[in-house]
Design a protein around this motif. Sequence first.
Motif, short mmCIF file in Angstrom:
data_model
loop_
_atom_site.label_atom_id
_atom_site.label_comp_id
_atom_site.label_asym_id
_atom_site.label_seq_id
_atom_site.Cartn_x
_atom_site.Cartn_y
_atom_site.Cartn_z
N THR A 144 -14.44 -89.52 -19.05
CA THR A 144 -14.46 -88.35 -19.39
C THR A 144 -14.41 -88.17 -21.01
O THR A 144 -15.06 -87.61 -21.41
N ARG B 293 -19.08 -87.62 -21.65
CA ARG B 293 -19.31 -86.52 -20.62
C ARG B 293 -20.14 -85.48 -21.12
O ARG B 293 -20.45 -85.34 -22.31
N TYR B 294 -20.98 -84.82 -19.99
CA TYR B 294 -21.63 -83.67 -20.66
C TYR B 294 -21.02 -82.35 -20.56
O TYR B 294 -20.11 -82.01 -19.82
N TRP C 23 -24.19 -83.76 -24.80
CA TRP C 23 -23.23 -84.91 -24.47
C TRP C 23 -22.11 -85.23 -25.22
O TRP C 23 -22.40 -85.25 -26.76
N ASN D 10 -23.37 -92.35 -16.70
CA ASN D 10 -23.30 -91.26 -17.75
C ASN D 10 -24.18 -91.83 -19.02
O ASN D 10 -24.86 -90.95 -19.59
N SER E 66 -12.41 -81.34 -17.15
CA SER E 66 -12.93 -82.51 -16.15
C SER E 66 -13.67 -81.64 -14.75
O SER E 66 -14.48 -82.65 -14.25
N LYS F 220 -8.73 -85.16 -13.11
CA LYS F 220 -10.14 -85.48 -12.22
C LYS F 220 -9.86 -86.01 -10.97
O LYS F 220 -11.00 -86.76 -10.41
#
Length: 373
Positions: A200, A204-205, A212, A260, A319, A329
């Motif tokens: 992450t 990560r989004y 992103w 990702n 997370s 996470k």
Amino acid sequence: MKQNLGLKILSKVMEWDNDQARVEFAWLKLMSRLKYDGYQDFLAGARFIESLITWLQQFKQDERETAYHFVRERLVYMGPTEMQRLVENFYPEFVQRGIVKIVADELSIPAYTVWVNSDAKAKISRLRRKTLFMGLSDGARTDILRRANVGVLSNEQIVLTTQPDTAKWSDLLNDLKKACGEDEKFSAVYLIDDFIASGTTLIRYDEKKEQWIGKLQKFRDSILSAEKELGINALFESDWHLYVHHYVASYYAKGVVSDNYTRAVSEDGDGNWFPSVDFTYGYVLPEDLPVTTHTGDPFLTLVDNYYDPVLEDEHSKKSGIESVKYGYKECALPLILDHNTPNNSIPILWADTNGENGAHAMRPLFRRRQRHN
């Protein structure tokens, strides 16, 4: 506390008979000396045996054998020797091997012949100098990387950060031009770090921002910002390659990071991601290493019962899983790194809490230095 005294106290805490104590003392002395006493965040005057005694006493008497067995059989500790070896292997195993393949393919010759081919050797030297090495964090061990490759890599191609300002980018480019020629640009960049568990931090989004984010995005923004002032395509060749290398990775991260990034590229219509990216790892932890319900480990009962929710904060919420009972996470790793325990490891190993509002006051075996408040 002297080690022999500590072992005697530990024997009483565990209620070992003489035979078992003899066996365990031999193992504890060996592991303390070779590994665990080197942990950098032990409090002054305390080492592994003292920490183990305190940690075990938070459990009920009939639970202590389960806790000790977990440390004995499941704990993974990576010390400076293992990490140094991974750093030292990075250049010959990943960088040099990749450059040799590029040159061999370009010249249509077998890879094993490049070192006796003068044209190939010249091309290898040039490509090596046109490669940048940038640290994703202070865990990149760039000091070891420099020492291990003296005379091979220059100081001007090793950078401590992935977000240099425009002036630094300009300096890097000018140093390259002095070394290789006025028309030269960089052909490759390695972003390096010590450990990745959830992925992450890298990419990560963000649901709130609807975009992103992460260190890859910040590196991209640094390049775009520099190119606005220095000129588009001023820094890199059109087909330059980005490599993201971690010395150690969880099995989960190895899969999720690549997925990702592929999603980010497909969903981002501005076309400003990188022309070519590879994710590489010095060592990938086993898939079955995490302490999950699938492992059937009785230690999970202690993980569930001896948890303080005060560990949950804004960082853990990012997370997508607020609880950190099984680590950030829910990576659930039984992993200790000698310089600091990852927050992806199960907190029962590293957390230190006051036990407010009726929660359990957690005691650490390997105290973690928190980086997020």
